[in-house]
Scaffold this motif. Sequence first.
Motif, PDB file in Angstrom:
ATOM      1  N   ALA A  12       0.894  -1.239   0.193  1.00 27.02           N
ATOM      2  CA  ALA A  12      -0.098  -0.095  -0.220  1.00 27.02           C
ATOM      3  C   ALA A  12       0.925   1.216   0.128  1.00 27.02           C
ATOM      4  CB  ALA A  12      -1.265  -0.283   1.276  1.00 27.02           C
ATOM      5  N   ASP A  13       1.186   1.663   0.592  1.00 29.12           N
ATOM      6  CA  ASP A  13       2.086   2.638   0.948  1.00 29.12           C
ATOM      7  C   ASP A  13       3.068   2.763   0.218  1.00 29.12           C
ATOM      8  OD1 ASP A  13       0.641   3.466   3.620  1.00 29.12           O
ATOM      9  OD2 ASP A  13       2.246   2.579   5.088  1.00 29.12           O
ATOM     10  N   ASN A  19       3.201   7.984   1.147  1.00 28.41           N
ATOM     11  CA  ASN A  19       2.947   8.345   2.489  1.00 28.41           C
ATOM     12  C   ASN A  19       4.217   8.311   2.608  1.00 28.41           C
ATOM     13  OD1 ASN A  19       2.220   6.893   4.875  1.00 28.41           O
ATOM     14  ND2 ASN A  19       4.390   5.564   5.293  1.00 28.41           N
ATOM     15  N   GLY A  61       4.570   2.538  11.900  1.00 24.30           N
ATOM     16  CA  GLY A  61       2.756   3.634  11.607  1.00 24.30           C
ATOM     17  C   GLY A  61       3.325   4.579  12.094  1.00 24.30           C
ATOM     18  N   THR A 124      -0.516  -4.968   4.080  1.00 21.20           N
ATOM     19  CA  THR A 124       0.091  -3.712   3.878  1.00 21.20           C
ATOM     20  C   THR A 124       0.872  -4.203   5.562  1.00 21.20           C
ATOM     21  OG1 THR A 124       0.021  -1.444   4.364  1.00 21.20           O
ATOM     22  CG2 THR A 124      -1.899  -2.657   4.868  1.00 21.20           C
ATOM     23  N   LYS A 125       1.856  -3.282   6.081  1.00 21.65           N
ATOM     24  CA  LYS A 125       1.492  -3.515   7.404  1.00 21.65           C
ATOM     25  C   LYS A 125       1.606  -1.583   7.895  1.00 21.65           C
ATOM     26  CE  LYS A 125       6.847  -2.632   6.639  1.00 21.65           C
ATOM     27  NZ  LYS A 125       8.184  -3.712   7.588  1.00 21.65           N
ATOM     28  N   GLY A 126       1.579  -2.149   9.360  1.00 22.21           N
ATOM     29  CA  GLY A 126       1.491  -0.760  10.151  1.00 22.21           C
ATOM     30  C   GLY A 126       0.479  -0.498  11.314  1.00 22.21           C
ATOM     31  N   ASP A 130      -4.651   3.353  11.032  1.00 23.51           N
ATOM     32  CA  ASP A 130      -4.799   4.023  10.068  1.00 23.51           C
ATOM     33  C   ASP A 130      -4.442   3.232   8.663  1.00 23.51           C
ATOM     34  OD1 ASP A 130      -3.646   6.987   8.806  1.00 23.51           O
ATOM     35  OD2 ASP A 130      -1.772   5.734   8.889  1.00 23.51           O
ATOM     36  N   GLN A 131      -4.265   2.159   8.237  1.00 20.01           N
ATOM     37  CA  GLN A 131      -4.718   2.001   6.956  1.00 20.01           C
ATOM     38  C   GLN A 131      -5.878   2.030   6.654  1.00 20.01           C
ATOM     39  OE1 GLN A 131      -1.170   2.537   6.665  1.00 20.01           O
ATOM     40  NE2 GLN A 131      -0.855   0.531   5.707  1.00 20.01           N
ATOM     41  N   GLU A 132      -7.103   1.266   7.442  1.00 22.30           N
ATOM     42  CA  GLU A 132      -8.011   1.731   6.694  1.00 22.30           C
ATOM     43  C   GLU A 132      -8.573   2.431   6.475  1.00 22.30           C
ATOM     44  OE1 GLU A 132      -9.706  -2.766   9.352  1.00 22.30           O
ATOM     45  OE2 GLU A 132      -9.920  -0.835  10.563  1.00 22.30           O
ATOM     46  N   LYS A 134      -7.086   4.852   5.177  1.00 17.90           N
ATOM     47  CA  LYS A 134      -6.119   5.423   3.778  1.00 17.90           C
ATOM     48  C   LYS A 134      -7.141   4.687   2.951  1.00 17.90           C
ATOM     49  CE  LYS A 134      -1.316   5.315   5.710  1.00 17.90           C
ATOM     50  NZ  LYS A 134      -0.834   4.715   5.503  1.00 17.90           N
ATOM     51  N   ILE A 149      -3.423  -6.735   7.121  1.00 18.16           N
ATOM     52  CA  ILE A 149      -3.078  -5.734   7.991  1.00 18.16           C
ATOM     53  C   ILE A 149      -2.039  -5.950   9.158  1.00 18.16           C
ATOM     54  CG2 ILE A 149      -2.800  -3.468   8.982  1.00 18.16           C
ATOM     55  CD1 ILE A 149      -5.328  -2.956   7.960  1.00 18.16           C
TER      56      ILE A 149
END
Length: 235
Positions: A12-13, A19, A61, A124-126, A130-132, A134, A149
């Motif tokens: 993702a990022d 990011n 993150g 993705t990791k983090g 926040d990832q949800e 984005k 995630i």
Amino acid sequence: MAEKLATIGFDADDTLWHNERFFRLTQDRFATLLQDYADPDHLMDRLLQAEKRNIGQYGFGIKGFVLSMIETALDVTGDRVPGSVIRALVDAGQDMLQHPIELLPHARDAVTALAKTHRVILITKGDLIDQERKLAQSGLGDLFDGVEIVSQKTPTVYAEIFNRLGNGPETGLMVGNSMRSDVVPMVEIGGWGVYVPHGLVWEIERAEAPAGAHKYQAIDHLGELPALVERIEAG
């Protein structure tokens, strides 16, 4: 006859959306706030060491990044950092958590095209929330057959995901901007690892390319990914 790819994973990022540049801007602000206590190079080195120490506890993150900045500020000032600086760092983290998503070139087209012919998943990791956020703002969420995630991207994690959401890593492909997290571990378990460079790379994510590995590929941008998938499947 070449085996058809079953599942394509996207990071993702800095693969689908910007990011790292927001982290760099906040680091610049951090250096300005602490300029009376440490020169920028020394401060960034101390911050990087704090981030490395804290990943195991805080994960990846923005929240862990802010806590590492606060810890570094306390360390370089001998616990005398003004409260106004701590407040500014907390505010900077809040700004990062609310920053609008900006897709990278070709991201939408690549995911849309491959979703028509393959099972596509986001890995993705983090920070979960926040990832949800984005993903929801990106407008890409409905295109993915699965969203993972995770706290780390390791060969074991990839094997579990591609076994559960695909036909195993051997018929899977992972594309991302991190050689260390997106490419190398996937190649190690027999899958395809595709590197798509981003101009800014976090030092912790650097690694050597798996030179000579048959299933390692590199592209200049995501717009080249559908054609690469076709070449892989054509053998």
